[in-house]
Write a protein that holds these residues in place. Structure first.
Motif, PDB file in Angstrom:
ATOM      1  N   LEU A 189       0.906   5.578 -10.775  1.00 15.12           N
ATOM      2  CA  LEU A 189       0.277   4.687  -9.801  1.00 15.12           C
ATOM      3  C   LEU A 189      -0.350   5.554  -8.726  1.00 15.12           C
ATOM      4  N   THR A 190      -1.653   5.458  -8.564  1.00 19.69           N
ATOM      5  CA  THR A 190      -2.342   6.300  -7.592  1.00 19.69           C
ATOM      6  C   THR A 190      -2.200   5.704  -6.188  1.00 19.69           C
ATOM      7  N   PRO A 191      -2.600   6.452  -5.142  1.00 15.85           N
ATOM      8  CA  PRO A 191      -2.514   5.896  -3.786  1.00 15.85           C
ATOM      9  C   PRO A 191      -3.306   4.599  -3.645  1.00 15.85           C
ATOM     10  N   PHE A 192      -2.664   3.570  -3.100  1.00 19.03           N
ATOM     11  CA  PHE A 192      -3.310   2.276  -2.897  1.00 19.03           C
ATOM     12  C   PHE A 192      -3.650   2.092  -1.420  1.00 19.03           C
ATOM     13  N   SER A 193      -4.856   1.594  -1.172  1.00 22.05           N
ATOM     14  CA  SER A 193      -5.314   1.374   0.199  1.00 22.05           C
ATOM     15  C   SER A 193      -4.969  -0.014   0.710  1.00 22.05           C
ATOM     16  N   ALA A 194      -4.407  -0.861  -0.157  1.00 20.03           N
ATOM     17  CA  ALA A 194      -4.019  -2.217   0.228  1.00 20.03           C
ATOM     18  C   ALA A 194      -2.902  -2.678  -0.701  1.00 20.03           C
ATOM     19  N   GLU A 226     -10.589   9.741  -4.442  1.00 21.80           N
ATOM     20  CA  GLU A 226     -11.389   9.577  -5.649  1.00 21.80           C
ATOM     21  C   GLU A 226     -10.636   8.813  -6.739  1.00 21.80           C
ATOM     22  N   HIS A 227      -9.312   8.869  -6.694  1.00 23.53           N
ATOM     23  CA  HIS A 227      -8.503   8.188  -7.706  1.00 23.53           C
ATOM     24  C   HIS A 227      -7.719   7.006  -7.115  1.00 23.53           C
ATOM     25  N   ALA A 228      -8.132   6.519  -5.982  1.00 24.05           N
ATOM     26  CA  ALA A 228      -7.365   5.479  -5.294  1.00 24.05           C
ATOM     27  C   ALA A 228      -7.356   4.162  -6.063  1.00 24.05           C
ATOM     28  N   ASN A 264      -2.413   5.685 -17.193  1.00 21.60           N
ATOM     29  CA  ASN A 264      -1.508   6.250 -18.179  1.00 21.60           C
ATOM     30  C   ASN A 264      -1.257   7.695 -17.756  1.00 21.60           C
ATOM     31  N   ALA A 265      -0.009   8.023 -17.428  1.00 22.22           N
ATOM     32  CA  ALA A 265       0.285   9.342 -16.878  1.00 22.22           C
ATOM     33  C   ALA A 265      -0.160  10.463 -17.806  1.00 22.22           C
ATOM     34  N   GLY A 266      -0.092  10.235 -19.115  1.00 22.16           N
ATOM     35  CA  GLY A 266      -0.475  11.264 -20.072  1.00 22.16           C
ATOM     36  C   GLY A 266      -1.930  11.675 -19.998  1.00 22.16           C
ATOM     37  N   ASP A 267      -2.782  10.829 -19.404  1.00 22.72           N
ATOM     38  CA  ASP A 267      -4.199  11.170 -19.277  1.00 22.72           C
ATOM     39  C   ASP A 267      -4.459  12.134 -18.126  1.00 22.72           C
ATOM     40  N   TRP A 268      -3.461  12.306 -17.219  1.00 21.83           N
ATOM     41  CA  TRP A 268      -3.703  13.067 -15.996  1.00 21.83           C
ATOM     42  C   TRP A 268      -2.652  14.138 -15.701  1.00 21.83           C
ATOM     43  N   ALA A 328       0.854  -1.183   0.000  1.00 17.52           N
ATOM     44  CA  ALA A 328       0.000   0.000   0.000  1.00 17.52           C
ATOM     45  C   ALA A 328       0.892   1.237   0.000  1.00 17.52           C
ATOM     46  N   ALA A 329       0.660   2.140  -0.934  1.00 15.66           N
ATOM     47  CA  ALA A 329       1.580   3.254  -1.144  1.00 15.66           C
ATOM     48  C   ALA A 329       0.804   4.521  -1.437  1.00 15.66           C
ATOM     49  N   VAL A 330       1.517   5.638  -1.445  1.00 14.95           N
ATOM     50  CA  VAL A 330       0.888   6.918  -1.739  1.00 14.95           C
ATOM     51  C   VAL A 330       0.758   7.127  -3.233  1.00 14.95           C
ATOM     52  N   GLY A 331       1.795   6.869  -3.999  1.00 16.46           N
ATOM     53  CA  GLY A 331       1.725   7.044  -5.443  1.00 16.46           C
ATOM     54  C   GLY A 331       3.110   6.964  -6.055  1.00 16.46           C
TER      55      GLY A 331
END
Length: 295
Positions: free
Chosen positions: A82-87, A119-121, A126-130, A51-54
């Motif tokens: 990679l967005t923040p993961f809760s697990a 909201e994005h967890a 694709n980094a280019g989308d955000w 589980a990580a922040v990003g």
């Protein structure tokens, strides 16, 4: 199929890959906990992301997928966010697999993306989308230079560092203060009292809850649970625990089965697997220096 399982086999043995870490220096240090350069030339690579922040990560070699906590998968890209993961989440890549990336701090996630962490967890985007177009354009160029031998892993790290600093936009001052308060609260103990966080915050109880979800991806109660597991894993991965550390662990979980459950949930390993020295990628990401929330 269980959350941390992928079809097809066991995790890739650590003697099959190489991984180098580069400590962030200068202005980027507030945004990044560590840079890394991972290489494995096996035809299939499998491991578990705690589980990580990003992360902002370049994949010049390898195409794979990341399992999601609620089921399903996200495919990888050349330039990944990679967005923040809760697990903890398993990943599988068709090799050879080379990855050069930055593990972001909560401040780094907020400053670079401006995205609501909850909201994005639990996604691999694709980094280019955000993110700004330059990041994807330069990221693809760097991948090509890596493949043709005109750039090495450390060159890509330097360019990632530059791009992160260039595009980072700090949150408002009072939000920065709350990030610092949350970081201090999390370090007070393995299981800090949530009421202490609300007392230290300059925001109302409800505002504090919403802002913690915005910047960390989960509620204060879930956040302390996640970091309890990550910090416990960091302690258990050491060769030997002091009596004080053993006492802290015993006080922080109901019993041994409870601790095993929490480690599986957030780290993807049992205490035995953490102590066997067979997970250098995981060991670095859960190292104490990489669990800081805000300097």
């Amino acid at each position: 199929m269980k959350r941390h399982e992928l079809r097809g086999g066991e995790l890739t043995p650590p003697n099959r890959f190489e991984i180098d870490y580069f400590p962030p220096e200068g202005p980027v240090a507030q945004f990044v906990t560590t840079f890394y350069h991972f290489r494995c030339d096996d035809p299939v690579v499998r491991d578990i992301q705690p589980a990580a922040v990003g992360h902002l990560s370049l994949f010049p070699y390898g195409k794979g997928r990341m399992s999601l906590p609620d089921g399903g998968y996200d495919p990888s890209h050349e330039v990944n966010l990679l967005t923040p993961f809760s697990a903890a989440a398993a990943f599988e890549v068709d090799g050879p697999f080379h990855a050069i990336g930055a593990a972001l701090s909560p401040l780094g996630w907020a400053a670079l993306t401006g995205m609501h962490a909850q909201e994005h967890a639990n996604r691999l985007y694709n980094a280019g989308d955000w993110l700004p177009e330059e990041i994807e354009t330069n990221g693809k160029r760097l991948c090509e230079e890596y493949r043709n031998g005109s750039a090495a892993g450390q060159d890509l790290v330097a360019e990632l560092s530059r791009m992160i600093v260039s595009h980072a936009r700090l949150p408002r001052r009072k939000h920065l203060e709350l990030l610092s308060v949350v970081g201090q609260w999390l370090t007070d103990s393995l299981l800090p009292n949530v009421e202490d966080l609300y007392a230290a915050s300059s925001f109302s109880r409800r505002q504090t809850q919403r802002l913690v979800q915005q910047y960390f991806g989960v509620s204060p109660v879930a956040l302390r649970r996640k970091y309890r597991a990550l910090r416990a894993a960091a302690m258990l991965s050491r060769p030997q625990l002091t009596p004080e550390e053993e006492a802290r662990l015993a006080e922080s979980f109901y019993d041994q089965p409870h601790m095993i459950h929490e480690l599986r949930e957030f780290v993807g390993r049992t205490p035995t697997r953490l102590a066997d020295g067979e997970s250098p990628y995981l060991s670095e990401l859960i190292d104490g220096k990489n669990l800081r929330e805000l300097d």
